[in-house]
Design an enzyme around this catalytic site. Structure first.
Site, PDB file in Angstrom:
ATOM      1  N   GLY A 151      41.926  43.656  39.307  1.00 20.93           N
ATOM      2  CA  GLY A 151      43.473  42.707  40.194  1.00 20.93           C
ATOM      3  C   GLY A 151      43.625  42.760  41.984  1.00 20.93           C
ATOM      4  O   GLY A 151      42.674  43.924  41.803  1.00 20.93           O
ATOM      5  N   PRO A 189      44.517  44.366  45.533  1.00 17.33           N
ATOM      6  CA  PRO A 189      44.768  45.765  45.844  1.00 17.33           C
ATOM      7  C   PRO A 189      46.875  46.204  45.931  1.00 17.33           C
ATOM      8  O   PRO A 189      46.826  44.790  46.045  1.00 17.33           O
ATOM      9  CB  PRO A 189      44.212  45.874  47.273  1.00 17.33           C
ATOM     10  CG  PRO A 189      43.562  44.088  47.043  1.00 17.33           C
ATOM     11  CD  PRO A 189      43.728  43.488  46.314  1.00 17.33           C
ATOM     12  N   GLY A 190      46.327  46.703  45.366  1.00 18.15           N
ATOM     13  CA  GLY A 190      48.857  47.044  45.069  1.00 18.15           C
ATOM     14  C   GLY A 190      48.879  46.289  43.586  1.00 18.15           C
ATOM     15  O   GLY A 190      50.247  46.440  43.794  1.00 18.15           O
ATOM     16  N   THR A 191      48.468  46.217  43.092  1.00 22.23           N
ATOM     17  CA  THR A 191      48.953  45.818  41.868  1.00 22.23           C
ATOM     18  C   THR A 191      49.392  47.257  40.473  1.00 22.23           C
ATOM     19  O   THR A 191      49.896  46.513  39.795  1.00 22.23           O
ATOM     20  CB  THR A 191      48.492  44.106  41.179  1.00 22.23           C
ATOM     21  OG1 THR A 191      46.805  44.621  40.996  1.00 22.23           O
ATOM     22  CG2 THR A 191      48.174  43.285  42.247  1.00 22.23           C
ATOM     23  N   GLU A 203      48.974  21.641  40.441  1.00 19.17           N
ATOM     24  CA  GLU A 203      49.101  22.070  39.004  1.00 19.17           C
ATOM     25  C   GLU A 203      49.517  21.599  38.249  1.00 19.17           C
ATOM     26  O   GLU A 203      49.182  21.849  37.024  1.00 19.17           O
ATOM     27  CB  GLU A 203      49.740  24.048  39.502  1.00 19.17           C
ATOM     28  CG  GLU A 203      48.795  24.529  40.263  1.00 19.17           C
ATOM     29  CD  GLU A 203      47.247  24.380  39.787  1.00 19.17           C
ATOM     30  OE1 GLU A 203      46.767  24.574  38.141  1.00 19.17           O
ATOM     31  OE2 GLU A 203      46.545  24.931  40.777  1.00 19.17           O
ATOM     32  N   ASP A 225      38.124  21.774  41.930  1.00 21.79           N
ATOM     33  CA  ASP A 225      38.705  20.479  40.800  1.00 21.79           C
ATOM     34  C   ASP A 225      36.519  19.667  40.980  1.00 21.79           C
ATOM     35  O   ASP A 225      36.571  18.965  40.213  1.00 21.79           O
ATOM     36  CB  ASP A 225      39.744  20.057  41.416  1.00 21.79           C
ATOM     37  CG  ASP A 225      40.644  21.308  40.655  1.00 21.79           C
ATOM     38  OD1 ASP A 225      40.312  21.975  40.375  1.00 21.79           O
ATOM     39  OD2 ASP A 225      41.992  20.973  41.526  1.00 21.79           O
TER      40      ASP A 225
END
Ligand code: ADP
Ligand code: ZN
Length: 610
Positions: free
Chosen positions: A196, A198-200, A419, A495
């Site tokens: 993940g 950084p900092g999560t 999205e 995509d």
């Protein structure tokens, strides 16, 4: 290592230089001149010889100073006359077996510089790596392996990462009670990779696993391994595993695994010997221990794609846990965790705070709370109020925007439409994988948002319609941008590449193009060193190649039109869904379906707690 290595060479040169200077100085004062025997006899006649020492075949001695405070000259000469003692007595010269002083000075003139050199070396080395005391005890130094008997961190301290926690529960269960597991004959995973940005909270999670299961926590950072002397890293790895086995059950945590575990060969020719040695040692240790003794290896990385594939093989870091950026709900919980530590809190609208901090990770939020508290203290407020938080958000955001980690409002807007385009096209077509959820929380490194589709079953066969629908879905993002903004952003290029890949396979591999007919034109891959992404070209003519390209383009164009048509009929849905997505940052497939069917969503505001 690189940096320090360079430095130490400089210190080495300086050291040598100092030695030379000292040597030179001493040599000047203690120089011993070699005299011809005849000259020695002359000095003797003139009464200039002060004293001599006679060894088996050499005479060493000292001449009297020329003037009152002139320098005494030391000399040596060969012993020609065996009856030299009589001659010396005749001239009243003191003589003995050796001259103490010369010998001592000789020694000093050599030893002193060596000591100075060692001293300088030692001093500089100490200065160079203050964080590594005891570097002289090569290989045995454990200074950089941090051991914590009890981390004191629990799952309650880490918020907004519920999915990761679920995955880690099992490990805790095992560490608490290893025997129960092994009695059943179960095999624990050896290595667990936390992936993940950084900092999560990856480090925190690892510590929390140790805290929850009440076991010691050993940690070391991959980047520190790389800065060590050659051979030291590997020794350190060995030490660490040995120590851990003694302390089992326990957790070993390697932060920044990518620094150490970069694919061998990446980063220049010849590679980095030290890193490779260390990595190899790590692999050896991983293979060599049985996880059932209760040692769990955890590692964290924000760049899993650069890791050496050998690390990810079964029996090594074969389990990966995603620790992603928190969504709004997650940020709310993280803020609550950090606000618990603040003693004077005013009336805070945490919901609004969470909305204001889109894109921030746990570390940013911790920083934010701290900043707001400081601001309150500085402006002599009674409590930390919303105003301080607003100011703090501005500061933190300004800092983060520099680091390019936050996406701005306009981009968020585009990403939301993009999205939704994927999702709505997919849901409007038959035989597509159901849409699980859509989020605009930036994921990973490249994607700004994503639409998650899960296949309902494992598929080996796909019909032509299904493939075409897949292409249309991939193009849906572009089509939505085109429909709404009348222009396309660069965010869609991945995509397009994927869609083109599928279309190409349809033409040259599956024989699904009417123009080309039933053909198989895909070339065999030549050797295994073909880079991924390089298309493998078979043996066909330029004309055929052009025809293939035309067919691919035709398929893409047609499906793009399909996507555009679908979206044109769904403008209302798009607008409604975008509002939800911008507000909540995510929307489930079920919710989107309801919007498409025109049903208002029940209980939009309060989402049931997960
Ligand atoms: P990582 O290892 O993923 O880079 P850390 O675990 O070192 O991140 O987190 C750094 C700090 O940020 C922690 O000490 C904590 O204060 C805060 N933090 C990060 N993630 C979370 C979280 N999910 N919940 C609470 N605090 C967090
Ligand atoms: Zn897309």
């Amino acid at each position: 290592m690189k940096k320090h290595y360079k430095f130490s060479i400089w210190y080495f040169i300086i050291g040598i230089w100092i030695v030379l200077i000292v040597q030179n100085y001493l040599a000047g004062s203690f120089a011993v001149k070699t005299l011809p025997y005849s000259e020695f006899l002359q000095y003797l006649e003139q009464g200039k010889v002060a004293e001599v020492a006679i060894t088996a075949n050499e005479i060493q001695g000292r001449l009297k100073a020329e003037s009152e405070n002139g320098k005494e000259q030391y000399f040596k000469t060969v012993k020609v006359d065996p009856e030299i003692s009589e001659l010396l007595s005749a001239h009243h010269v003191k003589y003995s077996g050796t001259i103490e002083s010369t010998f001592l000075r000789d020694i000093i003139s050599w030893l002193l510089p060596v000591f100075i050199f060692l001293g300088v070396w030692f001093f500089l080395m100490k200065k160079m790596m203050p964080q590594q005391p005891g570097f002289m005890s090569l290989g045995k130094s454990k200074a950089k392996i941090y051991k914590q008997e009890a981390t004191g961190i629990t799952f309650d301290d880490v918020a907004g990462v519920d999915e990761a926690k679920v995955e880690l529960e099992e490990i805790i269960e095992f560490l608490k009670n290893p025997d129960k597991f092994t009695d059943f004959g179960g095999q624990m995973p050896k290595g667990l990779l936390l992936v993940g940005p950084p900092g999560t909270g990856k480090t925190m999670l690892a510590k929390a696993v140790a805290g929850e299961s009440n076991v010691p926590f050993f940690s070391i950072s991959g980047s520190e391994f790389v800065e060590m002397f050659v051979g030291l890293g590997a020794a350190r790895v060995r030490d660490m595993f040995e120590e851990a086995k003694k302390n089992a059950p326990c957790i070993i945590f390697i932060d920044e695994l990518d620094a150490l575990g970069k694919a061998r060969g990446i980063g220049g020719y010849g590679g980095h010997d030290e890193r490779e040695q260390t990595l190899n040692q790590l692999l050896v240790e991983l293979d060599g221990f049985d996880s059932n003794i209760g040692v769990i290896l955890m590692a964290a990385t924000n760049r899993p794609e650069v890791l050496d594939p050998a690390l990810l093989r079964p029996g090594r870091f074969d389990r990966q846990v995603l620790v992603d950026r928190p969504d709004k709900e997650g940020r709310k919980k993280i803020l609550e965790v950090h606000l618990r530590k603040v003693k004077r809190i005013g009336d805070l609208d945490i919901d609004r705070l969470a909305a204001m901090t889109a894109g921030m990770v746990g570390a940013d939020l911790a920083n934010l709370v701290n900043e707001a508290t400081l601001l309150a203290v500085r402006s002599r407020k009674e409590r930390v109020e919303m105003a301080q938080f607003e100011e703090a958000v501005e500061r933190v955001v300004a800092g983060l925007e520099k680091k390019n980690r936050l996406i701005n409002k306009k981009e968020r807007n585009i990403v939301a439409y993009h999205e939704l385009g994927h999702a709505i096209v997919s849901m409007s077509l038959p035989d597509t994988d159901p849409v699980q959820k859509i989020t605009i929380v930036p994921r990973g490194i490249a994607a700004l948002g994503y639409t998650m589709q899960l296949p309902t079953e494992d598929r080996y066969l796909m019909s032509k319609t299904e493939l075409l629908n897949k292409i249309a879905t991939l193009l849906g993002g572009r089509a939505a941008e085109q429909t709404v903004f009348n222009e396309i952003s660069t965010g869609a290029h991945n995509d397009l590449a994927k869609a083109a890949d599928i279309a190409r396979s349809m033409v040259i591999e599956y024989g699904m193009s009417e123009q080309m007919g039933q053909v198989y034109l895909k070339g065999e891959s030549k050797g295994q060193f073909l880079m991924p992404g390089l298309s493998q070209r078979g043996e066909y003519s330029e004309a055929t190649a052009r025809k293939i390209d035309e067919e691919v383009k035709k398929i893409i164009d047609e499906q793009y039109q399909v996507a555009l048509n679908i979206l044109a009929g769904q403008r209302d849905t798009i607008e409604k869904a975008v509002q939800v997505l911008l507000e909540k940052e995510k929307i489930s497939g079920e919710e989107l379906k309801q919007i498409m069917q025109g049903t208002e969503l029940p209980g939009r505001e309060e989402e049931p707690a997960a």
